[in-house]
Design an enzyme around this catalytic site. Structure first.
Site, PDB file in Angstrom:
ATOM      1  N   ASP A  25      20.798   1.720 -17.691  1.00  0.00           N
ATOM      2  CA  ASP A  25      19.956   0.533 -17.522  1.00  0.00           C
ATOM      3  C   ASP A  25      20.783  -0.680 -17.064  1.00  0.00           C
ATOM      4  O   ASP A  25      21.899  -0.888 -17.548  1.00  0.00           O
ATOM      5  CB  ASP A  25      19.307   0.255 -18.888  1.00  0.00           C
ATOM      6  CG  ASP A  25      18.012  -0.489 -18.779  1.00  0.00           C
ATOM      7  OD1 ASP A  25      17.402  -0.475 -17.700  1.00  0.00           O
ATOM      8  OD2 ASP A  25      17.592  -1.095 -19.792  1.00  0.00           O
ATOM      9  N   HIS A  26      20.221  -1.474 -16.190  1.00  0.00           N
ATOM     10  CA  HIS A  26      20.866  -2.717 -15.723  1.00  0.00           C
ATOM     11  C   HIS A  26      22.365  -2.545 -15.463  1.00  0.00           C
ATOM     12  O   HIS A  26      23.193  -3.273 -16.035  1.00  0.00           O
ATOM     13  CB  HIS A  26      20.612  -3.859 -16.713  1.00  0.00           C
ATOM     14  CG  HIS A  26      19.157  -4.188 -16.816  1.00  0.00           C
ATOM     15  ND1 HIS A  26      18.479  -4.844 -15.812  1.00  0.00           N
ATOM     16  CD2 HIS A  26      18.238  -3.902 -17.769  1.00  0.00           C
ATOM     17  CE1 HIS A  26      17.206  -4.955 -16.148  1.00  0.00           C
ATOM     18  NE2 HIS A  26      17.030  -4.386 -17.321  1.00  0.00           N
TER      19      HIS A  26
ATOM     20  N   HIS B 191      12.926 -10.544 -19.968  1.00  0.00           N
ATOM     21  CA  HIS B 191      13.655  -9.834 -21.020  1.00  0.00           C
ATOM     22  C   HIS B 191      13.594 -10.645 -22.305  1.00  0.00           C
ATOM     23  O   HIS B 191      13.660 -11.874 -22.271  1.00  0.00           O
ATOM     24  CB  HIS B 191      15.121  -9.639 -20.620  1.00  0.00           C
ATOM     25  CG  HIS B 191      15.333  -8.490 -19.697  1.00  0.00           C
ATOM     26  ND1 HIS B 191      16.149  -8.535 -18.610  1.00  0.00           N
ATOM     27  CD2 HIS B 191      14.818  -7.229 -19.719  1.00  0.00           C
ATOM     28  CE1 HIS B 191      16.138  -7.362 -17.994  1.00  0.00           C
ATOM     29  NE2 HIS B 191      15.337  -6.558 -18.642  1.00  0.00           N
ATOM     30  N   GLY B 192      13.487  -9.958 -23.429  1.00  0.00           N
ATOM     31  CA  GLY B 192      13.444 -10.634 -24.716  1.00  0.00           C
ATOM     32  C   GLY B 192      12.018 -11.005 -25.087  1.00  0.00           C
ATOM     33  O   GLY B 192      11.070 -10.725 -24.349  1.00  0.00           O
TER      34      GLY B 192
ATOM     35  N   HIS C  28      10.021  -4.216 -16.566  1.00  0.00           N
ATOM     36  CA  HIS C  28      11.068  -4.552 -17.541  1.00  0.00           C
ATOM     37  C   HIS C  28      10.563  -5.643 -18.467  1.00  0.00           C
ATOM     38  O   HIS C  28       9.544  -6.285 -18.199  1.00  0.00           O
ATOM     39  CB  HIS C  28      12.331  -5.027 -16.811  1.00  0.00           C
ATOM     40  CG  HIS C  28      13.103  -3.883 -16.234  1.00  0.00           C
ATOM     41  ND1 HIS C  28      14.213  -3.372 -16.851  1.00  0.00           N
ATOM     42  CD2 HIS C  28      12.878  -3.125 -15.153  1.00  0.00           C
ATOM     43  CE1 HIS C  28      14.664  -2.351 -16.150  1.00  0.00           C
ATOM     44  NE2 HIS C  28      13.866  -2.177 -15.104  1.00  0.00           N
ATOM     45  N   GLY C  29      11.336  -5.854 -19.547  1.00  0.00           N
ATOM     46  CA  GLY C  29      11.011  -6.970 -20.427  1.00  0.00           C
ATOM     47  C   GLY C  29       9.686  -6.787 -21.142  1.00  0.00           C
ATOM     48  O   GLY C  29       8.948  -7.753 -21.348  1.00  0.00           O
TER      49      GLY C  29
ATOM     50  N   SER D 217       8.900  -6.169 -24.269  1.00  0.00           N
ATOM     51  CA  SER D 217       8.705  -6.732 -25.617  1.00  0.00           C
ATOM     52  C   SER D 217       7.963  -8.058 -25.542  1.00  0.00           C
ATOM     53  O   SER D 217       8.308  -8.922 -24.733  1.00  0.00           O
ATOM     54  CB  SER D 217      10.063  -6.963 -26.294  1.00  0.00           C
ATOM     55  OG  SER D 217      10.716  -5.743 -26.507  1.00  0.00           O
TER      56      SER D 217
ATOM     57  N   THR E 215      13.835  -5.301 -27.126  1.00  0.00           N
ATOM     58  CA  THR E 215      13.930  -6.276 -28.230  1.00  0.00           C
ATOM     59  C   THR E 215      13.078  -5.871 -29.437  1.00  0.00           C
ATOM     60  O   THR E 215      13.513  -6.015 -30.587  1.00  0.00           O
ATOM     61  CB  THR E 215      13.483  -7.673 -27.745  1.00  0.00           C
ATOM     62  OG1 THR E 215      14.115  -7.947 -26.493  1.00  0.00           O
ATOM     63  CG2 THR E 215      13.870  -8.750 -28.735  1.00  0.00           C
TER      64      THR E 215
HETATM   65  O1  G3H Z   1      15.750  -2.819 -19.644  1.00  0.00           O
HETATM   66  C1  G3H Z   1      15.372  -3.173 -20.782  1.00  0.00           C
HETATM   67  C2  G3H Z   1      14.113  -3.876 -20.934  1.00  0.00           C
HETATM   68  O2  G3H Z   1      13.683  -4.463 -19.778  1.00  0.00           O
HETATM   69  C3  G3H Z   1      13.867  -4.498 -22.248  1.00  0.00           C
HETATM   70  O3  G3H Z   1      13.191  -5.724 -22.252  1.00  0.00           O
HETATM   71  O4  G3H Z   1      13.926  -6.491 -24.491  1.00  0.00           O
HETATM   72  O5  G3H Z   1      12.038  -7.590 -23.304  1.00  0.00           O
HETATM   73  O6  G3H Z   1      11.767  -5.317 -24.233  1.00  0.00           O
HETATM   74  P1  G3H Z   1      12.714  -6.317 -23.650  1.00  0.00           P
HETATM   75 ZN    ZN Z   2      15.300  -4.488 -18.287  1.00  0.00          ZN
END
Ligand code: G3H
Ligand code: ZN
Length: 294
Positions: A81-82, A186-187, A216-217, A219, A241
């Site tokens: 990832d990333h 993210h987060g 992505h992101g 959460s 997250t």
């Molecule tokens: O690649 C990981 C995710 O995009 C996690 O995002 O922490 O907002 O759930 P998140």
């Molecule tokens: Zn991500």
């Protein structure tokens, strides 16, 4: 033999469901994610970011996922990832990851295209079965609980990925999957849901690129936003997250309810249950198995 990731994504696309992708830093989370997926028999993806991969070990993460896939004949896959450096791309490929997300989202569009193209060429020259995902538009980097927006993250309409950019990026790089900025971050926020996703933009990008889109992101987004995003073309949803938070709360509860205990396997079950609960809820939603739709 369990299906490969490409086939699993195609099937998800046809059914208009999404594969859940969850990050891990340890065996507790891996076990919890795998048990949640098995309980409802849905495919699942495991991710390690650069930091998580360094901590767990890429060869070790790949070995753990491979053993689960083989022992249970189960569609479980591993994504790097990333991944921002070419060196880590090479490590993940050598370790046997199923997917590499090359993250050039902080570079200029031209640099991002150039570097992503190099990654695609490299990965495919070693193993064409490994899928490569590219990212256009910066959505903040850390999976953390926060009070305010991460600096520089795309959230205003003028900063989000356009269908034209997405199309050009895909055409020039040859990626298999695309992660756009569509209002996602993210987060998550401590006391409110994430801002709404731009569903019309997801649909327009999907029409333009005709590839699996990755959200992505995840959460902190609302259930309704997830449903609409999946309907509009999202095929993989990343959550980190929320499970980090569940892991920490479970660990704290495990420690405070057993103040004298020193055996980790007697302390960890509450962290395991917490992570499993979050993953199960998200997987049911992404796979249209949640009670409100049955
Ligand atoms: O690649 C990981 C995710 O995009 C996690 O995002 O922490 O907002 O759930 P998140
Ligand atoms: Zn991500």
């Amino acid at each position: 033999m369990a299906k490969n990731l490409r086939v699993v994504l195609k099937e998800a696309e046809a059914k208009r469901v999404a594969v859940g992708h969850f990050n891990i830093s340890d065996l507790v989370a891996l076990k919890a994610i795998f048990e949640a997926a098995r309980e409802i028999s849905v495919p699942v993806m495991i991710g390690t970011s650069e930091g998580e991969g360094d901590f767990v070990g890429r060869k070790q993460a790949a070995a753990l996922v491979r053993v689960l896939r083989e022992e249970f004949d189960y569609p479980i896959f591993l994504n790097s990832d990333h991944t921002k450096s070419f060196e880590k791309v090479k490590e993940a490929v050598a370790a046997g990851y199923d997917e590499i997300l090359f993250d050039g989202s902080k570079l200029t569009f031209e640099e991002n295209v150039k570097k992503t193209k190099e990654v695609v060429e490299y990965v495919k020259s070693v193993n064409p079965e490994i899928l490569v995902e590219g990212e256009v538009g910066y959505i903040g980097s850390a999976s953390e609980v926060r009070e305010e927006l991460p600096e520089g993250a795309a959230i205003k309409p003028e900063d989000l990925t356009t269908p034209e950019e997405a199309k050009q990026f895909v055409y020039e790089t040859g990626v298999d999957m695309l992660a756009p900025a569509v209002g996602n971050l993210h987060g998550m926020f401590a006391n409110m849901p994430d801002p709404n996703l731009d569903i019309a933009r997801i649909r327009a990008i999907k029409d333009a690129v005709k590839l699996p889109l990755v959200l992505h992101g995840g959460s902190g987004n609302t259930d309704e936003d997830f449903r609409m995003a999946i309907q509009a073309g999202v095929v993989v949803v990343h959550i980190n997250t929320e499970i980090r938070l569940a892991w920490r709360k479970g660990l704290e509860a495990g420690l405070s309810s057993n103040p004298k205990e020193v055996a980790p396997y007697k302390i960890f079950p509450l962290a395991f249950e917490g992570v499993k609960g979050v993953v199960l809820k998200r997987l049911k939603l992404f796979n249209k198995l949640d009670a409100s739709l049955v």
